[in-house]
Design a protein around this motif. Structure first.
Motif, PDB file in Angstrom:
ATOM      1  N   GLU A 142      47.163   8.594 -70.591  1.00  0.00           N
ATOM      2  CA  GLU A 142      45.998   9.387 -70.982  1.00  0.00           C
ATOM      3  C   GLU A 142      45.486  10.260 -69.837  1.00  0.00           C
ATOM      4  O   GLU A 142      44.962  11.346 -70.078  1.00  0.00           O
ATOM      5  N   THR A 143      45.685   9.825 -68.603  1.00  0.00           N
ATOM      6  CA  THR A 143      45.342  10.675 -67.461  1.00  0.00           C
ATOM      7  C   THR A 143      46.226  11.914 -67.453  1.00  0.00           C
ATOM      8  O   THR A 143      45.746  13.044 -67.290  1.00  0.00           O
ATOM      9  N   GLU A 144      47.532  11.727 -67.646  1.00  0.00           N
ATOM     10  CA  GLU A 144      48.463  12.856 -67.667  1.00  0.00           C
ATOM     11  C   GLU A 144      48.192  13.760 -68.873  1.00  0.00           C
ATOM     12  O   GLU A 144      48.219  14.990 -68.755  1.00  0.00           O
ATOM     13  N   LEU A 145      47.933  13.155 -70.024  1.00  0.00           N
ATOM     14  CA  LEU A 145      47.608  13.923 -71.231  1.00  0.00           C
ATOM     15  C   LEU A 145      46.339  14.748 -71.008  1.00  0.00           C
ATOM     16  O   LEU A 145      46.279  15.924 -71.399  1.00  0.00           O
ATOM     17  N   SER A 146      45.346  14.179 -70.356  1.00  0.00           N
ATOM     18  CA  SER A 146      44.101  14.903 -70.072  1.00  0.00           C
ATOM     19  C   SER A 146      44.357  16.109 -69.170  1.00  0.00           C
ATOM     20  O   SER A 146      43.775  17.175 -69.364  1.00  0.00           O
ATOM     21  N   LYS A 147      45.229  15.936 -68.177  1.00  0.00           N
ATOM     22  CA  LYS A 147      45.584  17.061 -67.304  1.00  0.00           C
ATOM     23  C   LYS A 147      46.245  18.171 -68.120  1.00  0.00           C
ATOM     24  O   LYS A 147      45.949  19.353 -67.942  1.00  0.00           O
ATOM     25  N   TYR A 148      47.158  17.776 -69.002  1.00  0.00           N
ATOM     26  CA  TYR A 148      47.862  18.740 -69.847  1.00  0.00           C
ATOM     27  C   TYR A 148      46.861  19.482 -70.750  1.00  0.00           C
ATOM     28  O   TYR A 148      46.903  20.706 -70.872  1.00  0.00           O
TER      29      TYR A 148
END
Length: 158
Positions: A142-148
């Motif tokens: 979810e951290t990576e998804l939020s960055k995306y």
């Protein structure tokens, strides 16, 4: 639904990846070459890559980018591809790896890929790193998804 309820995702909302997802890049280059693609650039990406290439922002756009038309009346800044559909920075590996755009950094933890177990597994048919290797916990996904999702691609009116 009342006006106080939210349709936004919450931490307690059940996801197919609650137990994490396995992914380890196999450096197969699937995501970098062999088919036409769009790597959208935001201001941070552009600044980082221009610094890496030791050129001005304008020079970087002229040398390495193209404008991609969209149905929303805008054109979006994207990295160019070579004639063979490889990323402009692909040369038996990513030449700009440390400076690569957020879109590249966050793969495969993208909105469309994480829609469901089915979309994840479908992406895995092309990417051998999906469903193998290191387990990434939900928090990391979810951290990576939020960055995306937080990207603000550079655009201009057509």
């Amino acid at each position: 639904m009342s006006g106080t309820e939210s349709t936004a995702s919450t931490e307690s909302e059940k996801k197919f990846y609650d137990g994490g997802l396995k992914f380890s890049c196999r450096q197969c280059s699937f995501c970098c070459r062999g088919f036409p693609g769009v790597v959208l650039m935001d201001e941070t990406d552009l600044e980082r890559l221009a610094k890496w290439a030791d050129v001005t922002r304008e020079q970087f756009i002229q040398m390495y980018c193209r404008w991609v038309e969209s149905d929303d009346g805008f054109e979006y800044l994207s990295l160019r591809e070579k004639r063979n559909m490889e990323c402009i920075f692909w040369n038996n590996g990513c030449e700009s790896y440390e400076a690569r755009p957020v879109q590249c950094r966050t793969y495969p933890f993208w909105t469309k890929v994480l829609e469901s177990r089915e979309t994840w597994d479908e992406e895995g048919k092309s990417c051998p790193g999906i469903n193998s290797g290191e387990n990434h916990p939900r928090e990391e996904i979810e951290t990576e998804l939020s960055k995306y999702q937080a990207r603000n691609p550079i655009k201009r009116r057509r």
